[in-house]
Enzyme design. Structure first.
Site, PDB file in Angstrom:
ATOM      1  CD  GLU A  60      -3.081   0.907   0.379  1.00  0.00           C
ATOM      2  OE1 GLU A  60      -2.462   1.726  -0.331  1.00  0.00           O
ATOM      3  OE2 GLU A  60      -4.302   0.977   0.550  1.00  0.00           O
ATOM      4  CG  ASP A  61      -0.960   4.916  -1.326  1.00  0.00           C
ATOM      5  OD1 ASP A  61      -1.714   4.248  -0.575  1.00  0.00           O
ATOM      6  OD2 ASP A  61      -1.411   5.827  -2.054  1.00  0.00           O
ATOM      7  CG  ASP A  84      -5.336   8.964   6.692  1.00  0.00           C
ATOM      8  OD1 ASP A  84      -4.873   9.231   7.811  1.00  0.00           O
ATOM      9  OD2 ASP A  84      -6.004   9.780   6.034  1.00  0.00           O
ATOM     10  CG  PHE A 114      -2.927  15.421   1.627  1.00  0.00           C
ATOM     11  CD1 PHE A 114      -3.900  14.481   1.932  1.00  0.00           C
ATOM     12  CD2 PHE A 114      -2.474  15.519   0.316  1.00  0.00           C
ATOM     13  CE1 PHE A 114      -4.421  13.642   0.949  1.00  0.00           C
ATOM     14  CE2 PHE A 114      -2.992  14.686  -0.671  1.00  0.00           C
ATOM     15  CZ  PHE A 114      -3.970  13.752  -0.355  1.00  0.00           C
ATOM     16  NE  ARG A 174      -1.649   8.933  -9.268  1.00  0.00           N
ATOM     17  CZ  ARG A 174      -2.324   8.486  -8.218  1.00  0.00           C
ATOM     18  NH1 ARG A 174      -1.684   8.009  -7.167  1.00  0.00           N
ATOM     19  NH2 ARG A 174      -3.641   8.510  -8.212  1.00  0.00           N
TER      20      ARG A 174
END
Ligand code: IMP
Ligand code: MG
Length: 182
Positions: A105-106, A109, A158, A171
């Site tokens: 996963e990136d 959260d 963020f 990205r």
């Protein structure tokens, strides 16, 4: 083409995690993964799109034989917050039954995306299931989804770059930066 009414986004001039820091962390993580998966084959499941660069680097760093498949999830909500309602946009192409699955996963959260992916995958009866995330945002966690390998932990903010986006942008940055006005 730029959207005339898009808000002007301000990124930190200094990376939160530089390319060198990311590369070094991946070396350490992959050594740990190699130790844990000795004698097995890993089936990496990359969660698109955010983990595409991370998994590309990780799969080359691990010495354990690995195959890869991709899943694309959509979570409803705002650009910066998950709603917990998950839709599978692109399912796996491989069977994971009796395989040693490592989800890549990136960011974890709230954990809602991963929690729902995890139960979907467990239903398909893998031999084992572990989770590796580049970024762990502990402060917002609302589930107790287990995360086995963590690249970096952070509290708030963020971030974009190295695969991570804000409305599909950034990205392509080689390092990770903080969005200063979200
Ligand atoms: P969760 O369901 O709340 O855990 O949301 C996780 C997903 O939200 C991640 O896979 C990212 O796609 C996205 N996300 C959460 N925080 C960030 C961020 O700081 N930058 C970019 N995407 C984020
Ligand atoms: Mg995502």
């Amino acid at each position: 083409m730029t959207t005339s009414n898009a808000p002007s986004i301000k990124l930190s001039t200094k990376p939160l995690f530089s390319s060198d820091e990311i590369a070094a962390r991946i070396e350490t993580l992959s050594a740990q993964i190699d130790k844990d998966y000795r004698g097995r084959e890993i089936l990496m499941i990359a969660v698109l799109k955010g983990s595409f660069l991370f998994v590309a680097d990780l799969i080359r760093a691990v010495k354990t034989p690995a195959v890869i498949d991709f899943v694309r999830l959509a979570s409803y909500g705002s650009a910066t917050q998950s709603s917990g309602i998950i839709e599978v946009r692109k399912d796996l192409e491989m069977s994971i039954k009796d395989k040693h699955v490592l989800v890549v996963e990136d960011i974890v959260d709230s954990g809602l995306t991963l929690e729902s992916l995890r139960s979907m995958l467990l239903n398909r009866q893998p031999a084992s299931l572990k989770i590796c995330t580049l970024i762990d945002k502990q402060a917002h966690r609302v589930t107790d989804v287990p995360v086995d390998y963590i690249g970096f932990s952070m509290d708030d903010g963020f971030i974009v770059g190295y695969g991570l986006d804000l409305d599909e942008r950034y990205r392509d940055l080689p390092d990770i930066r903080v969005v200063e006005n979200v």
